[in-house]
Write a protein that holds these residues in place. Structure first.
Motif, PDB file in Angstrom:
ATOM      1  N   CYS A  50     -14.275 -12.346  53.927  1.00 50.57           N
ATOM      2  CA  CYS A  50     -14.782 -13.027  55.128  1.00 50.57           C
ATOM      3  C   CYS A  50     -13.997 -14.296  55.365  1.00 50.57           C
ATOM      4  CB  CYS A  50     -16.265 -13.373  55.047  1.00 50.57           C
ATOM      5  SG  CYS A  50     -17.151 -12.901  53.585  1.00 50.57           S
ATOM      6  N   SER A  51     -13.692 -14.550  56.638  1.00 50.22           N
ATOM      7  CA  SER A  51     -12.816 -15.688  56.911  1.00 50.22           C
ATOM      8  C   SER A  51     -13.430 -17.054  56.585  1.00 50.22           C
ATOM      9  CB  SER A  51     -12.231 -15.637  58.319  1.00 50.22           C
ATOM     10  OG  SER A  51     -13.171 -15.125  59.206  1.00 50.22           O
ATOM     11  N   PRO A  52     -14.739 -17.285  56.808  1.00 56.24           N
ATOM     12  CA  PRO A  52     -15.232 -18.632  56.456  1.00 56.24           C
ATOM     13  C   PRO A  52     -14.998 -18.950  54.979  1.00 56.24           C
ATOM     14  CG  PRO A  52     -16.893 -17.426  57.713  1.00 56.24           C
ATOM     15  CD  PRO A  52     -15.801 -16.449  57.386  1.00 56.24           C
ATOM     16  N   CYS A  53     -15.185 -17.946  54.121  1.00 61.63           N
ATOM     17  CA  CYS A  53     -14.997 -18.168  52.690  1.00 61.63           C
ATOM     18  C   CYS A  53     -13.510 -18.254  52.350  1.00 61.63           C
ATOM     19  CB  CYS A  53     -15.689 -17.063  51.899  1.00 61.63           C
ATOM     20  SG  CYS A  53     -15.370 -17.078  50.130  1.00 61.63           S
ATOM     21  N   ARG A  54     -12.741 -17.268  52.801  1.00 60.75           N
ATOM     22  CA  ARG A  54     -11.307 -17.242  52.464  1.00 60.75           C
ATOM     23  C   ARG A  54     -10.597 -18.496  52.961  1.00 60.75           C
ATOM     24  NH1 ARG A  54      -9.951 -12.947  55.340  1.00 60.75           N
ATOM     25  NH2 ARG A  54      -9.411 -14.281  57.089  1.00 60.75           N
ATOM     26  N   GLU A  55     -10.788 -18.813  54.237  1.00 60.30           N
ATOM     27  CA  GLU A  55     -10.087 -19.972  54.809  1.00 60.30           C
ATOM     28  C   GLU A  55     -10.731 -21.273  54.340  1.00 60.30           C
ATOM     29  OE1 GLU A  55      -7.337 -19.447  56.528  1.00 60.30           O
ATOM     30  OE2 GLU A  55      -7.698 -17.289  56.311  1.00 60.30           O
TER      31      GLU A  55
ATOM     32  N   ILE B 145     -19.199 -22.881  56.143  1.00 55.39           N
ATOM     33  CA  ILE B 145     -19.159 -21.727  55.231  1.00 55.39           C
ATOM     34  C   ILE B 145     -20.572 -21.251  54.919  1.00 55.39           C
ATOM     35  CG2 ILE B 145     -18.440 -20.865  52.978  1.00 55.39           C
ATOM     36  CD1 ILE B 145     -16.361 -23.097  52.866  1.00 55.39           C
ATOM     37  N   GLU B 146     -21.435 -22.218  54.606  1.00 57.94           N
ATOM     38  CA  GLU B 146     -22.761 -21.885  54.099  1.00 57.94           C
ATOM     39  C   GLU B 146     -23.513 -20.963  55.055  1.00 57.94           C
ATOM     40  OE1 GLU B 146     -25.401 -25.154  53.391  1.00 57.94           O
ATOM     41  OE2 GLU B 146     -26.857 -23.826  52.437  1.00 57.94           O
ATOM     42  N   GLY B 147     -23.973 -19.848  54.501  1.00 60.63           N
ATOM     43  CA  GLY B 147     -24.788 -18.927  55.284  1.00 60.63           C
ATOM     44  C   GLY B 147     -24.008 -18.005  56.201  1.00 60.63           C
TER      45      GLY B 147
END
Ligand SMILES: Cc1cc2nc3c(=O)[nH]c(=O)nc-3n(C[C@H](O)[C@H](O)[C@H](O)COP(=O)(O)O)c2cc1C
Ligand code: SF4
Ligand code: FES
Lengths: 163, 450
Positions: free
Chosen positions: B358-363, B395-397
Motif C-alpha cells: 500500500c502506498s501510504p505505508c511504502r511511501e 499513514i494511520e488507518g
C-alpha cells in the motif's frame, strides 16, 4: 546440485504439506540450497524451481523478498550486526564502527581475501543481550571491542585450518 | 508476590529434555485435556481463563478459537506464530530455547481443541538454532506417545512441523505468515475472509503466539478459575516481559500483572534499576510499535495514579498520555539517550520491513526515515517536524495491515512527548553531528533539553 543428503531432506520437507502444496517447501528448500552452496545464483533458483515443479519466477519473487537470502556471493564469515533501537542504545554504533576499522571495509563490503562480509541488520530478537550480531547459525551477544577482536581472530584461525 | 506459571521450571537442570520435563509434571495437562475434556470444553475453559493473545493485539484467545469454521470434510490448522521480530521482544525465543516441551504441550492441547491434525510452528529464520531444539523435543514427544497416531488412545492424530521464515518482520502479521507458509512473499491479505474461515491453503486456520499457546498448559493444569484470579481486571494470568535497553538486568521476566511499572524497573527481582546510576528518561513499554512515554507519564498516569504493568493501566490515557502492553518488549532509555535517533532507527526498521503493497505505508515509511535522518544529522528544519507529524497521520488507518499504524505510532509519540528534543536538533546542528557520527560519539552525554 544439492547433495544426496540435501535431496532426501527436500523429500522430507515436501511430505509435511498436503498433496500438491509443495510450494510451501520453497523457503525451507532455499535455506537448504543456500546452506550448501553459500548463496543463491540464478542457476540455483532455476534448479530449485524444477525440483519443486514451480515456475522460476515464483522462486525469484520469494528469494528477493526475504532478507536472509543472498543473491550475491558473501564472504566466508558474514557479520550481521543489529542496528535497531535497543541495540543502538546499548552501543551498536560503536561496535559497527570498530568492525569497519578492524576489517578495513564499510558496511555491505567484503574483505579482499573474501573472508569477511559486514552487514547491518534490523532487530534479531536479542535486544536484552545487546550489542549483538549473527554469525552463521548462531548469535554472538554482549559484544565489546575485545569480543569483536576475539571473534575475528577465531574466524581467521578456523579459515587457516580449513585452507 | 511473584507467581510463575510459565517459567516456574525454567531453571531446573536439564528441563529441555523430555525425561526431566516429564518428571517435573510435564504433559499432565495433555493427559487431563485429552482424556477428560472435549474440544468444546477446552475452548470454554480458555475463554473463561480470560487469556488474551500475547503476540501484541491482546485479542481474547478463547473467543478467537470459537470463530474457527468447521465445514464438513475440510481439514483445519493451528499455526504457532514464532516470528517474533518486533524490536524489544525476545520472550518467545526464551520459551522455545529453554522450555520447548512446554510449547509442544500447549500445541497438543490447542490442536486437539481446534481439530488440527497438522500444526505448524512458523519461526523467524534468524533463530536458526531453535528449530533443532524444537524438532528434538517433537521427536521425544512422539517417541513417548504424545504425538503421532491415536494419541493416548483417543483417536486424535497430530503432527507438529517447524517452518523457518527468512527474514521479514511482516511475516509476523498472521495473513502474511500464512502467505509465507504457502511459499510466497509475505504480503498481508485483505480481510475478510479471516483466517478462521480461509487460512492456510484456504482451510480454516488459527494463528496464535508462542506464549499464548504455552499459557494453555497452566490454564488446564490449575483450571480457568484459578488462572483468572491471577492478575487484575481483564489482564488475567501472567505475562512474559522482555526487558532491554539501559537497565542493570536485561532479560525475560514473568510477572503477574499487578506490579507497578516503577517496581518492575527498580526492583532487583526485575530490571534492577537504570544502568550506571543514571536517571530514567523514557520507555517504550510494549515493543517498538507502541508509543514511547517520558518517565513521568510512565510511572504515573496523567491523573497522577500509579501505572501498572497490565493491559488496562499501560493504555490508560489513550495515545495522548498512555501507551500499550503490546508484545511485552520493554525498552528503557536513560537520560543520555537521544529520542530522535532512537525514533530514526525505528523508522528505518519499518521502512525496511514494509511489504510495499500500500502506498501510504511504502511511501510514508520511506519519507519518515529520510526526514528523521535529516533531523538527526543536524540538517533538519522546524518545518520538517510538522511534515513528519503530517505524514504519520496520513499513514494511520489507511493501510491493508497494521504495520502502517505500527510505523506511525512511534513517530507520533516521539513528537508528542519530545518535541523540544526535535527542535533542539534543528537549533544545534553541529552538536548532533558530533554526537551521532563520531565512532563512539553517540555515547557522550548531552544535556537534556529543558
Ligand atoms: C506487522 C505485524 C507483525 C506482527 N508480528 C508478530 C509476531 O512476530 N509474533 C506474534 O505472535 N504476533 C505478531 N503479530 C500479531 C499477529 O498478526 C497475530 O495477531 C498474532 O499472532 C495472534 O496471536 P495471539 O492472539 O496469540 O497474540 C504481528 C502483527 C503485525 C501487524
Ligand atoms: S501496511 Fe505496509 S506492510 Fe502492511 S500490507 Fe500495507 S505496505 Fe504491506
Ligand atoms: S534491537 Fe538488536 S536484537 Fe533487537
Amino acid at each position: 546440485m544439492l547433495t544426496d543428503a540435501g535431496l532426501n531432506k527436500v523429500k522430507e520437507i515436501v511430505a509435511r504439506y498436503p498433496e500438491g502444496k509443495q510450494k510451501s517447501a520453497l523457503i525451507p528448500v532455499l535455506h537448504l540450497a543456500q546452506d550448501e552452496l553459500g548463496w543463491l545464483s540464478a542457476d540455483t533458483m532455476d534448479y530449485v524451481a524444477a525440483l519443486l515443479q514451480l515456475e522460476p519466477v515464483e522462486v525469484y519473487e520469494v528469494a528477493t523478498f526475504y532478507s536472509m537470502f543472498h543473491l550475491k556471493p558473501v564472504g566466508r564469515y558474514l557479520f550481521e550486526v543489529c542496528q535497531t533501537g535497543p541495540c543502538m542504545v546499548s552501543g551498536a554504533d560503536d561496535i559497527i564502527g570498530y568492525i569497519q576499522q578492524r576489517l578495513g571495509i564499510n558496511v555491505g563490503e567484503t574483505t579482499p581475501d573474501g573472508l569477511f562480509t559486514l552487514k547491518t541488520v534490523e532487530c534479531l530478537g536479542a535486544c536484552g543481550y545487546a550489542p549483538m550480531m549473527q554469525l552463521g547459525k548462531h548469535y554472538r551477544e554482549h559484544l565489546t571491542r575485545e569480543r569483536v577482536d576475539e571473534i575475528i581472530e577465531e574466524c581467521r584461525q578456523k579459515a587457516g585450518l580449513l585452507n | 508476590m511473584s507467581v510463575k506459571l510459565l517459567l516456574e521450571k525454567a531453571h531446573v537442570e536439564g528441563i529441555r529434555s523430555y525425561d526431566v520435563y516429564r518428571r517435573e509434571g510435564g504433559y499432565r495437562a495433555v493427559e487431563k485435556a485429552l482424556k477428560t475434556m472435549s474440544p468444546e470444553a477446552i475452548v470454554e475453559e480458555v475463554k473463561k481463563s480470560g487469556l488474551r493473545g500475547r503476540g501484541g493485539a491482546g485479542f481474547p484467545t478463547g473467543m478467537k478459537w470459537s470463530f474457527i469454521a468447521k465445514p464438513e470434510g475440510v481439514p483445519r490448522h493451528l499455526v504457532c506464530n514464532a516470528d517474533e521480530s518486533e524490536p524489544g521482544t525476545f520472550k518467545d525465543r526464551y520459551l522455545m530455547e529453554f522450555l520447548p516441551h512446554l510449547l509442544i504441550e500447549g500445541l497438543i492441547i490447542s490442536s486437539f481443541a481446534l481439530g488440527s491434525n497438522a500444526t505448524y510452528i512458523y519461526i523467524r529464520g534468524e533463530y536458526a538454532w531453535i528449530p533443532d531444539i524444537l524438532e528434538h523435543a517433537i521427536r521425544e514427544a512422539k517417541a513417548n506417545g504424545w504425538l503421532g497416531k491415536n494419541i493416548l488412545g483417543t483417536g486424535f492424530d497430530l503432527e507438529i512441523y517447524v517452518q523457518r521464515g527468512a527474514g521479514a518482520y511482516i511475516c509476523g502479521e498472521e495473513t502474511a505468515l500464512i502467505e509465507s507458509l504457502e511459499g510466497k512473499r509475505g504480503n498481508p491479505r485483505i480481510k475478510p475472509p479471516f483466517p478462521a474461515v480461509k487460512g492456510v491453503w484456504d482451510r480454516p486456520t488459527v494463528v496464535n503466539n508462542v506464549e499464548s499457546l504455552a499459557a494453555v498448559v497452566p490454564i488446564i493444569n490449575i483450571g480457568a478459575e484459578e488462572y483468572a484470579k491471577i492478575g487484575v481486571g481483564r489482564s488475567t494470568g501472567t505475562k512474559l516481559i522482555s526487558a532491554c535497553g539501559n537497565i542493570n538486568k536485561p532479560g525475560v521476566y514473568e510477572i503477574d500483572m499487578t506490579i507497578s511499572v516503577e517496581e518492575f524497573i527498580y526492583s532487583d527481582e526485575y530490571c534492577g534499576g537504570i544502568k550506571n546510576g543514571k536517571r530514567l528518561k523514557a520507555c517504550i513499554p510494549g515493543g517498538s510499535s507502541v508509543p514511547i512515554l517520558p518517565a513521568n507519564l510512565l510511572l504515573k498516569t496523567a491523573k497522577g495514579e500509579t501505572r501498572y504493568m497490565n493491559y488496562e493501566s499501560l493504555s490508560d490515557g489513550g495515545f495522548a498520555t498512555g501507551s500499550m502492553m503490546g508484545s511485552g518488549g520493554f525498552i528503557v532509555l536513560d537520560e543520555d539517550q537521544c529520542v530522535v535517533k532512537n525514533t530514526y532507527t525505528l523508522a528505518r526498521f519499518y521502512r525496511h520491513e514494509s511489504c510495499g503493497q500500500c502506498s501510504p505505508c511504502r511511501e510514508g515509511t520511506g519519507w519518515m526515515e529520510k526526514i528523521l535522518k535529516k533531523i538527526d544529522s543536524g540538517k533538519g528544519a522546524m518545518s520538517d517536524i510538522d511534515l513528519l507529524w503530517d505524514i504519520q497521520r496520513k499513514i494511520e488507518g489507511n493501510t491493508i495491515c497494521p504495520l502502517g499504524d505500527a510505523a506511525a505510532w512511534p513517530v507520533a509519540a516521539a513528537i508528542r512527548h519530545f518535541r523540544d528534543e526535535f527542535e533542539w536538533h534543528v537549533k544545534n546542528p553541529e552538536e548532533c553531528l558530533v554526537r551521532n557520527y563520531g565512532l563512539a560519539g553517540y555515547a557522550e552525554p548531552r544535556p537534556i533539553p529543558a
